[in-house]
Scaffold this motif. Structure first.
Motif, PDB file in Angstrom:
ATOM      1  N   ASP A  38       0.827  -1.202   0.000  1.00 45.54           N
ATOM      2  CA  ASP A  38       0.000   0.000   0.000  1.00 45.54           C
ATOM      3  C   ASP A  38       0.865   1.258   0.000  1.00 45.54           C
ATOM      4  O   ASP A  38       0.479   2.284  -0.544  1.00 45.54           O
ATOM      5  N   PHE A  39       2.011   1.175   0.675  1.00 45.69           N
ATOM      6  CA  PHE A  39       3.000   2.252   0.706  1.00 45.69           C
ATOM      7  C   PHE A  39       4.354   1.659   0.383  1.00 45.69           C
ATOM      8  O   PHE A  39       4.615   0.496   0.689  1.00 45.69           O
ATOM      9  N   THR A  40       5.219   2.472  -0.177  1.00 45.74           N
ATOM     10  CA  THR A  40       6.607   2.065  -0.380  1.00 45.74           C
ATOM     11  C   THR A  40       7.463   2.702   0.711  1.00 45.74           C
ATOM     12  O   THR A  40       7.047   3.673   1.352  1.00 45.74           O
ATOM     13  N   ASP A  41       8.651   2.149   0.885  1.00 44.50           N
ATOM     14  CA  ASP A  41       9.577   2.762   1.841  1.00 44.50           C
ATOM     15  C   ASP A  41       9.859   4.207   1.446  1.00 44.50           C
ATOM     16  O   ASP A  41       9.926   5.085   2.309  1.00 44.50           O
ATOM     17  N   ALA A  42      10.003   4.453   0.157  1.00 44.88           N
ATOM     18  CA  ALA A  42      10.296   5.811  -0.303  1.00 44.88           C
ATOM     19  C   ALA A  42       9.158   6.774   0.029  1.00 44.88           C
ATOM     20  O   ALA A  42       9.402   7.912   0.434  1.00 44.88           O
ATOM     21  N   GLN A  43       7.924   6.326  -0.104  1.00 47.42           N
ATOM     22  CA  GLN A  43       6.787   7.188   0.228  1.00 47.42           C
ATOM     23  C   GLN A  43       6.762   7.515   1.717  1.00 47.42           C
ATOM     24  O   GLN A  43       6.516   8.662   2.094  1.00 47.42           O
ATOM     25  N   VAL A  44       7.011   6.523   2.541  1.00 43.03           N
ATOM     26  CA  VAL A  44       7.004   6.746   3.991  1.00 43.03           C
ATOM     27  C   VAL A  44       8.165   7.658   4.378  1.00 43.03           C
ATOM     28  O   VAL A  44       8.003   8.595   5.162  1.00 43.03           O
ATOM     29  N   ARG A  45       9.332   7.395   3.812  1.00 43.61           N
ATOM     30  CA  ARG A  45      10.506   8.219   4.112  1.00 43.61           C
ATOM     31  C   ARG A  45      10.235   9.679   3.753  1.00 43.61           C
ATOM     32  O   ARG A  45      10.529  10.594   4.524  1.00 43.61           O
ATOM     33  N   THR A  46       9.626   9.905   2.598  1.00 47.27           N
ATOM     34  CA  THR A  46       9.309  11.258   2.161  1.00 47.27           C
ATOM     35  C   THR A  46       8.272  11.899   3.083  1.00 47.27           C
ATOM     36  O   THR A  46       8.413  13.058   3.474  1.00 47.27           O
ATOM     37  N   ALA A  47       7.246  11.138   3.448  1.00 44.76           N
ATOM     38  CA  ALA A  47       6.200  11.669   4.324  1.00 44.76           C
ATOM     39  C   ALA A  47       6.760  12.083   5.679  1.00 44.76           C
ATOM     40  O   ALA A  47       6.310  13.070   6.265  1.00 44.76           O
ATOM     41  N   PHE A  48       7.750  11.338   6.164  1.00 47.63           N
ATOM     42  CA  PHE A  48       8.354  11.654   7.453  1.00 47.63           C
ATOM     43  C   PHE A  48       9.487  12.669   7.308  1.00 47.63           C
ATOM     44  O   PHE A  48      10.030  13.132   8.305  1.00 47.63           O
ATOM     45  N   GLY A  49       9.867  13.000   6.069  1.00 46.56           N
ATOM     46  CA  GLY A  49      10.918  13.994   5.846  1.00 46.56           C
ATOM     47  C   GLY A  49      12.289  13.533   6.312  1.00 46.56           C
ATOM     48  O   GLY A  49      13.041  14.319   6.881  1.00 46.56           O
ATOM     49  N   LEU A  50      12.592  12.260   6.079  1.00 43.34           N
ATOM     50  CA  LEU A  50      13.847  11.687   6.570  1.00 43.34           C
ATOM     51  C   LEU A  50      14.814  11.373   5.437  1.00 43.34           C
ATOM     52  O   LEU A  50      14.402  11.107   4.307  1.00 43.34           O
ATOM     53  N   THR A  51      16.094  11.367   5.768  1.00 41.66           N
ATOM     54  CA  THR A  51      17.101  10.870   4.839  1.00 41.66           C
ATOM     55  C   THR A  51      17.000   9.345   4.835  1.00 41.66           C
ATOM     56  O   THR A  51      16.343   8.746   5.697  1.00 41.66           O
ATOM     57  N   THR A  52      17.672   8.708   3.906  1.00 42.69           N
ATOM     58  CA  THR A  52      17.653   7.249   3.850  1.00 42.69           C
ATOM     59  C   THR A  52      18.207   6.644   5.133  1.00 42.69           C
ATOM     60  O   THR A  52      17.632   5.700   5.690  1.00 42.69           O
ATOM     61  N   THR A  53      19.291   7.192   5.638  1.00 43.14           N
ATOM     62  CA  THR A  53      19.890   6.686   6.875  1.00 43.14           C
ATOM     63  C   THR A  53      18.939   6.862   8.056  1.00 43.14           C
ATOM     64  O   THR A  53      18.760   5.942   8.861  1.00 43.14           O
ATOM     65  N   GLN A  54      18.324   8.017   8.165  1.00 43.30           N
ATOM     66  CA  GLN A  54      17.370   8.268   9.245  1.00 43.30           C
ATOM     67  C   GLN A  54      16.176   7.325   9.146  1.00 43.30           C
ATOM     68  O   GLN A  54      15.702   6.794  10.151  1.00 43.30           O
ATOM     69  N   TYR A  55      15.685   7.129   7.926  1.00 40.65           N
ATOM     70  CA  TYR A  55      14.539   6.251   7.729  1.00 40.65           C
ATOM     71  C   TYR A  55      14.879   4.816   8.097  1.00 40.65           C
ATOM     72  O   TYR A  55      14.092   4.142   8.762  1.00 40.65           O
ATOM     73  N   ASN A  56      16.042   4.356   7.673  1.00 40.71           N
ATOM     74  CA  ASN A  56      16.437   2.985   8.007  1.00 40.71           C
ATOM     75  C   ASN A  56      16.505   2.780   9.519  1.00 40.71           C
ATOM     76  O   ASN A  56      16.078   1.740  10.026  1.00 40.71           O
ATOM     77  N   ALA A  57      17.011   3.769  10.245  1.00 38.18           N
ATOM     78  CA  ALA A  57      17.071   3.681  11.704  1.00 38.18           C
ATOM     79  C   ALA A  57      15.664   3.675  12.297  1.00 38.18           C
ATOM     80  O   ALA A  57      15.359   2.895  13.207  1.00 38.18           O
ATOM     81  N   MET A  58      14.784   4.534  11.778  1.00 37.03           N
ATOM     82  CA  MET A  58      13.413   4.574  12.266  1.00 37.03           C
ATOM     83  C   MET A  58      12.698   3.252  11.978  1.00 37.03           C
ATOM     84  O   MET A  58      11.992   2.718  12.839  1.00 37.03           O
ATOM     85  N   LYS A  59      12.900   2.708  10.786  1.00 38.51           N
ATOM     86  CA  LYS A  59      12.231   1.451  10.432  1.00 38.51           C
ATOM     87  C   LYS A  59      12.727   0.312  11.325  1.00 38.51           C
ATOM     88  O   LYS A  59      11.940  -0.552  11.723  1.00 38.51           O
ATOM     89  N   THR A  60      13.992   0.327  11.673  1.00 37.73           N
ATOM     90  CA  THR A  60      14.523  -0.681  12.595  1.00 37.73           C
ATOM     91  C   THR A  60      13.856  -0.555  13.960  1.00 37.73           C
ATOM     92  O   THR A  60      13.456  -1.557  14.556  1.00 37.73           O
ATOM     93  N   ARG A  61      13.694   0.678  14.452  1.00 40.49           N
ATOM     94  CA  ARG A  61      13.013   0.894  15.734  1.00 40.49           C
ATOM     95  C   ARG A  61      11.556   0.458  15.653  1.00 40.49           C
ATOM     96  O   ARG A  61      11.023  -0.163  16.580  1.00 40.49           O
TER      97      ARG A  61
END
Length: 78
Positions: A38-61
């Motif tokens: 329903d969503f891609t990682d890129a869409q979520v990362r953009t919605a949260f306004g994160l860099t790839t590194t920040q998003y990867n850390a958030m997704k791990t959490r």
């Protein structure tokens, strides 16, 4: 009804304010939507306004929260 962009903005605001079990449930929901496509990682990362590194850390959490919440839901008395 709402657009995906509106949904993402509302989710982001609620997730930022959530804590404990609510945040774990939200993490589980979002990760399931990514898994379902329903969503891609890129869409979520953009919605949260994160860099790839920040998003990867958030997704791990978020994954840790989801797994811990699932373990609590599965717990039964002994």
């Amino acid at each position: 009804h709402q657009t995906p962009v509106e949904l993402a903005a509302r989710f982001r605001a609620k997730y930022r304010e959530a804590s404990g079990q609510d945040q774990a449930k939200m993490a589980a929901w979002l990760l399931a939507r990514i898994t379902d496509g329903d969503f891609t990682d890129a869409q979520v990362r953009t919605a949260f306004g994160l860099t790839t590194t920040q998003y990867n850390a958030m997704k791990t959490r978020m994954t840790t929260l989801r797994d811990q919440w699932a373990a609590v839901q599965a717990a039964r008395g002994e």
